[in-house]
Scaffold this active site. Sequence first.
Site, mmCIF file in Angstrom:
data_model
loop_
_atom_site.group_PDB
_atom_site.id
_atom_site.type_symbol
_atom_site.label_atom_id
_atom_site.label_comp_id
_atom_site.label_asym_id
_atom_site.label_seq_id
_atom_site.Cartn_x
_atom_site.Cartn_y
_atom_site.Cartn_z
ATOM 1 N N HIS A 35 -3.626 2.010 -8.363
ATOM 2 C CA HIS A 35 -4.293 2.695 -9.448
ATOM 3 C C HIS A 35 -5.920 2.263 -9.829
ATOM 4 C CE1 HIS A 35 -4.090 -0.247 -12.827
ATOM 5 N NE2 HIS A 35 -2.586 -0.678 -12.169
ATOM 6 N N ASN A 37 -2.315 -3.553 1.524
ATOM 7 C CA ASN A 37 -1.794 -3.322 0.245
ATOM 8 C C ASN A 37 -3.001 -3.827 -0.778
ATOM 9 O OD1 ASN A 37 1.286 -2.269 0.238
ATOM 10 N ND2 ASN A 37 0.981 -4.143 1.484
ATOM 11 N N ALA A 61 -6.267 -9.891 9.440
ATOM 12 C CA ALA A 61 -5.025 -9.565 9.333
ATOM 13 C C ALA A 61 -3.929 -10.480 8.655
ATOM 14 C CB ALA A 61 -4.572 -9.182 10.712
#
Length: 224
Positions: free
Chosen positions: A147, A162, A195
């Site tokens: 958010h 994420n 990564a």
Amino acid sequence: MRNLVIFGASNILSDIFDCAIANQLHIKSVVLHHAEAVGERDRSVQERIADLQVFGQTPQLLSFEEFQPQADELYILGPTTPQRSVLASELVQRFGLKFTTLIHPTAYVSPLAKLGQGVFIGANSVIGPGVHLDQHVFVNRGVTVGHDTRVGAFSRLQPGCNLGGLSVIGEAVTVGIGATLIERLVIGDHAFLGAGAVVTGDVAYNSLVVGVPAKFKKLVNQDL
């Protein structure tokens, strides 16, 4: 079916094809702005186009000089590198194009999120409330953006990464496959988060960070 025109190509082209088919779009053409360089482990644009024949789709492969805009077309960029900003600028200057957003139907985009033109969102990604994705942000498969996070123009979020909420991600940033960012971070323009990195602090402009927790490795581009 609406007609989709893709400018430029990269190894992500098949994901764009997949998303277009899932949205019942007709892939009209792929327009190359320079000669394609096919690496040893790459697949050519022609091979990827051949995959579409089973769906009754046979997009044209055009050069930049052959392209002429038509009224019934939607436009999106094919390359994912941050340098695609040069291609976008040229298309706007030469043809006055506006770009579509392309969202896979399995993705969730909060109605409280804001998307700039040219944004791509891949399968099974989640874009939270209050998120702002600036123009031509490329969100790959299975990405979560928390958010109230803002992602700057021409940034790319690789599969499975994420991003925590309330963060500010700069322009032309790359977030690598499976990377995790805690919330309330500031990531500078042109940064590259490797990564699998776990990013627990702010990242400076043009910096490569890797590891768990992520640490500075080097400058991404000495010319910036």
